[in-house]
Design a protein around this motif. Structure first.
Motif, PDB file in Angstrom:
ATOM      1  N   VAL A  29       0.866  -1.178   0.000  1.00  0.00           N
ATOM      2  CA  VAL A  29       0.000   0.000   0.000  1.00  0.00           C
ATOM      3  C   VAL A  29       0.904   1.230   0.000  1.00  0.00           C
ATOM      4  CG1 VAL A  29      -1.671   1.378   1.300  1.00  0.00           C
ATOM      5  CG2 VAL A  29      -1.912  -1.114   1.219  1.00  0.00           C
ATOM      6  N   ARG A  30       0.644   2.138  -0.924  1.00  0.00           N
ATOM      7  CA  ARG A  30       1.338   3.422  -0.908  1.00  0.00           C
ATOM      8  C   ARG A  30       0.424   4.435  -0.236  1.00  0.00           C
ATOM      9  NH1 ARG A  30       3.642   7.153  -5.976  1.00  0.00           N
ATOM     10  NH2 ARG A  30       4.674   8.701  -4.644  1.00  0.00           N
ATOM     11  N   ALA A  31       0.863   4.990   0.882  1.00  0.00           N
ATOM     12  CA  ALA A  31       0.061   5.926   1.662  1.00  0.00           C
ATOM     13  C   ALA A  31       0.565   7.343   1.462  1.00  0.00           C
ATOM     14  CB  ALA A  31       0.118   5.569   3.142  1.00  0.00           C
ATOM     15  N   GLY A  32      -0.324   8.243   1.064  1.00  0.00           N
ATOM     16  CA  GLY A  32       0.073   9.647   0.951  1.00  0.00           C
ATOM     17  C   GLY A  32       0.471  10.201   2.307  1.00  0.00           C
ATOM     18  N   LYS A  33      -0.378   9.945   3.311  1.00  0.00           N
ATOM     19  CA  LYS A  33      -0.065  10.236   4.701  1.00  0.00           C
ATOM     20  C   LYS A  33      -0.405   9.004   5.515  1.00  0.00           C
ATOM     21  CE  LYS A  33      -0.919  15.246   4.584  1.00  0.00           C
ATOM     22  NZ  LYS A  33      -1.741  16.347   5.160  1.00  0.00           N
ATOM     23  N   LEU A  34       0.368   8.746   6.535  1.00  0.00           N
ATOM     24  CA  LEU A  34       0.140   7.609   7.419  1.00  0.00           C
ATOM     25  C   LEU A  34       0.177   8.102   8.859  1.00  0.00           C
ATOM     26  CD1 LEU A  34      -0.150   4.544   8.008  1.00  0.00           C
ATOM     27  CD2 LEU A  34       2.360   4.412   7.945  1.00  0.00           C
ATOM     28  N   ILE A  35      -0.906   7.891   9.580  1.00  0.00           N
ATOM     29  CA  ILE A  35      -0.922   8.272  10.992  1.00  0.00           C
ATOM     30  C   ILE A  35      -0.287   7.160  11.809  1.00  0.00           C
ATOM     31  CG2 ILE A  35      -2.374   8.799  12.986  1.00  0.00           C
ATOM     32  CD1 ILE A  35      -4.272  10.240  11.164  1.00  0.00           C
ATOM     33  N   ASP A  36       0.855   7.493  12.388  1.00  0.00           N
ATOM     34  CA  ASP A  36       1.592   6.565  13.250  1.00  0.00           C
ATOM     35  C   ASP A  36       1.012   6.702  14.653  1.00  0.00           C
ATOM     36  OD1 ASP A  36       3.368   5.253  14.909  1.00  0.00           O
ATOM     37  OD2 ASP A  36       5.172   6.026  13.940  1.00  0.00           O
ATOM     38  N   THR A  37       0.124   5.798  15.017  1.00  0.00           N
ATOM     39  CA  THR A  37      -0.575   5.920  16.296  1.00  0.00           C
ATOM     40  C   THR A  37       0.316   5.584  17.482  1.00  0.00           C
ATOM     41  OG1 THR A  37      -1.436   3.673  15.943  1.00  0.00           O
ATOM     42  CG2 THR A  37      -2.872   5.510  15.361  1.00  0.00           C
ATOM     43  N   GLU A  38       1.384   4.854  17.255  1.00  0.00           N
ATOM     44  CA  GLU A  38       2.309   4.556  18.348  1.00  0.00           C
ATOM     45  C   GLU A  38       3.132   5.780  18.728  1.00  0.00           C
ATOM     46  OE1 GLU A  38       3.795   0.124  18.092  1.00  0.00           O
ATOM     47  OE2 GLU A  38       3.816   1.026  16.088  1.00  0.00           O
ATOM     48  N   ALA A  39       3.637   6.491  17.728  1.00  0.00           N
ATOM     49  CA  ALA A  39       4.469   7.667  17.981  1.00  0.00           C
ATOM     50  C   ALA A  39       3.647   8.946  18.090  1.00  0.00           C
ATOM     51  CB  ALA A  39       5.510   7.816  16.873  1.00  0.00           C
ATOM     52  N   GLY A  40       2.391   8.893  17.664  1.00  0.00           N
ATOM     53  CA  GLY A  40       1.551  10.077  17.703  1.00  0.00           C
ATOM     54  C   GLY A  40       1.970  11.129  16.698  1.00  0.00           C
ATOM     55  N   LYS A  41       2.348  10.695  15.502  1.00  0.00           N
ATOM     56  CA  LYS A  41       2.779  11.646  14.477  1.00  0.00           C
ATOM     57  C   LYS A  41       2.311  11.181  13.102  1.00  0.00           C
ATOM     58  CE  LYS A  41       7.366   9.508  13.917  1.00  0.00           C
ATOM     59  NZ  LYS A  41       8.833   9.738  14.027  1.00  0.00           N
ATOM     60  N   VAL A  42       2.473  12.043  12.117  1.00  0.00           N
ATOM     61  CA  VAL A  42       2.041  11.750  10.755  1.00  0.00           C
ATOM     62  C   VAL A  42       3.264  11.595   9.858  1.00  0.00           C
ATOM     63  CG1 VAL A  42       0.685  12.539   8.779  1.00  0.00           C
ATOM     64  CG2 VAL A  42      -0.098  13.041  11.112  1.00  0.00           C
ATOM     65  N   LEU A  43       3.308  10.498   9.139  1.00  0.00           N
ATOM     66  CA  LEU A  43       4.366  10.243   8.169  1.00  0.00           C
ATOM     67  C   LEU A  43       3.828  10.509   6.764  1.00  0.00           C
ATOM     68  CD1 LEU A  43       5.554   6.821   9.656  1.00  0.00           C
ATOM     69  CD2 LEU A  43       6.441   9.102  10.187  1.00  0.00           C
ATOM     70  N   THR A  44       4.677  10.912   5.859  1.00  0.00           N
ATOM     71  CA  THR A  44       4.236  11.190   4.492  1.00  0.00           C
ATOM     72  C   THR A  44       4.903  10.243   3.504  1.00  0.00           C
ATOM     73  OG1 THR A  44       5.972  12.869   4.206  1.00  0.00           O
ATOM     74  CG2 THR A  44       3.819  13.621   4.997  1.00  0.00           C
ATOM     75  N   ASN A  45       4.161   9.958   2.426  1.00  0.00           N
ATOM     76  CA  ASN A  45       4.643   9.166   1.291  1.00  0.00           C
ATOM     77  C   ASN A  45       5.304   7.868   1.760  1.00  0.00           C
ATOM     78  OD1 ASN A  45       4.820   8.730  -1.447  1.00  0.00           O
ATOM     79  ND2 ASN A  45       6.765   9.814  -1.678  1.00  0.00           N
ATOM     80  N   GLN A  46       4.503   6.995   2.346  1.00  0.00           N
ATOM     81  CA  GLN A  46       5.006   5.757   2.929  1.00  0.00           C
ATOM     82  C   GLN A  46       4.626   4.529   2.092  1.00  0.00           C
ATOM     83  OE1 GLN A  46       6.804   5.570   6.233  1.00  0.00           O
ATOM     84  NE2 GLN A  46       7.118   7.579   5.265  1.00  0.00           N
TER      85      GLN A  46
END
Length: 429
Positions: A29-46
């Motif tokens: 899966v290519r995610a434009g944004k990914l919410i990292d619920t463990e770290a509480g942050k948003v990753l981009t282009n994952q």
């Protein structure tokens, strides 16, 4: 809320093709944004690598892989599948008729439960904790049918039935005295401590994943009062002990302040509703590490829909007495740092509308990220399933959803899920 068995059966069977399809061993899966619920942050282009049912790796997108197909979700925000810790999938929806649980056969109820499960999954809730059913073990059968791929639905953890006192909040009440209630609707009715041990054990042997105790009266059960303690501390301890023997836990429906404290002292893992919680109860929950599962959207639905559909005056009165108090207590619990898992009491309101509570949690003290974490990592921890669900990360099931937009900027968009994946299989696109 009006039943149609034919429609229910048809809806329940619609997505079985998704379960029958052949899935590649490796996919992405290519995610434009990914919410990292463990770290509480948003990753981009994952790029999320999936092997079988589970996530194998998560990292930045660099180039298209060649060893498996890629789902392009680059225009979306991707999150772990959401989790609801207080549902009633296996039962008919709440109505104005207090005899409603007696109007369906067990066979018909199975179709109704299947439709509820599908609606919940399509809403992006890939795991639920089903906290009690009128007909004992109907939830166990639904859980197992989903696991076997017979019907689509979320991963379910189930209680089997309610453990309650005679005439208590987990009973069918208000019926004429000479009308008998079927035995399978009274499997968890307990008379004393010894009876609690026996029936708690029987529910666990019968397939329950955990135990659900009705410690106080209920808003929706005629003839009971939310603030009234119904199970004794010794009875609650008995159930907690039986659960511990089998490596699991008990949770307690508790509205009243004293009932909450009695249940927490007796060792329950979580408190359901917590409507009339006081400062002492909040401090006790924090000290004991107990979770709060508060259905703070539900009161508005009961007030509006219940009035429009002539729900019992007693029910409407009790709802008024608990709704605002529950939200005040919730806000205090958030501020105090009590662990709060996402739970809605879906079944009182229509299944599939589970995300309607999200903006209420933000309104009453949570950040959008905390609200999302309550429905992912915090709920996973409550169930003891953090290794399997609650985050899009290596080793966990490939349960994820995609939304168009940013839920951290507008939490309401979680009521409009574009895509749902469960175990690496796309079930809604």
């Amino acid at each position: 809320m009006i039943r149609s068995l034919v429609l229910t059966a048809a809806i329940a069977l619609l997505p079985l093709t998704a379960y029958a399809q052949t899935k590649p061993a490796i996919s992405y899966v290519r995610a434009g944004k990914l919410i990292d619920t463990e770290a509480g942050k948003v990753l981009t282009n994952q790029l999320i690598r999936i092997e079988g049912e589970r996530v194998a790796a998560v990292g930045p997108w660099t180039a298209a892989p060649t060893d498996g197909p890629v789902l392009d979700w680059s225009a979306y925000t991707v999150l772990p599948g959401l989790m609801d810790m207080h549902t009633h999938l296996a039962d008919e929806a709440q109505t104005e008729n207090i005899a409603q649980p007696l109007l369906t056969t067990a066979a018909e109820q199975a179709y109704i439960g299947a439709a509820h499960a599908r609606a919940t999954l399509m809403a992006g809730f890939t795991s639920v904790r089903d906290v009690g059913t009128w007909r004992a073990f109907g939830d166990v059968a639904l859980r197992d049918a989903i696991h076997k791929g017979l019907v689509p639905g979320p991963r379910m953890s189930v209680a089997g039935a309610y453990i309650t006192t005679p005439g208590g909040g987990g009973e069918i009440t208000g019926i004429a005295a000479d009308v008998g209630i079927p035995p399978d609707m009274r499997r968890g009715v307990v008379e004393d401590v010894a009876d609690t041990h026996r029936k708690a054990h029987a529910l666990l042997v019968g397939g329950a994943d955990f135990l659900k105790l009705i410690a106080t009266g209920a808003v929706l059960t005629v003839g009971t009062e939310p603030g009234q303690l119904e199970l004794s501390e010794d009875q609650i301890k008995a159930a907690v002990e039986e659960a511990a023997k089998r490596g699991t836990y008990a949770t307690a429906h508790a509205h009243g302040a004293e009932g909450i404290k009695v249940a927490v002292r007796a060792g329950v893992r979580s408190i359901e509703h917590g409507s009339l919680i006081d400062d002492e109860g909040i401090a006790l929950m924090k000290a004991k590490g107990a979770w709060l599962v508060a259905d703070i959207y539900n009161g508005d639905f009961i007030d509006s829909y219940g009035k429009a559909h002539a729900w019992p005056a007693e029910t409407l009165r009790k709802n008024t007495e608990t709704t605002d108090a529950q939200r005040v207590g919730f806000a205090k619990a958030v501020k105090a740092g009590v662990k709060i898992a996402y739970g809605t009491d879906a079944g009182v309101f229509p299944h599939g509308q589970n995300a309607r509570q999200m903006p209420y949690m933000v309104r009453y003290g949570m950040t959008p990220m905390q609200a999302i974490q309550s429905a992912t990592t915090v709920s996973a921890a409550l169930m003891g399933k953090s290794a399997d669900v609650g985050a899009v990360s290596k080793g966990r099931y490939a349960d994820m959803i995609a939304v168009a937009g940013d839920p951290l900027a507008d939490i309401t968009i979680l009521s409009s899920i574009a895509k749902v994946m469960k175990g690496g299989v796309v079930v809604k696109d």
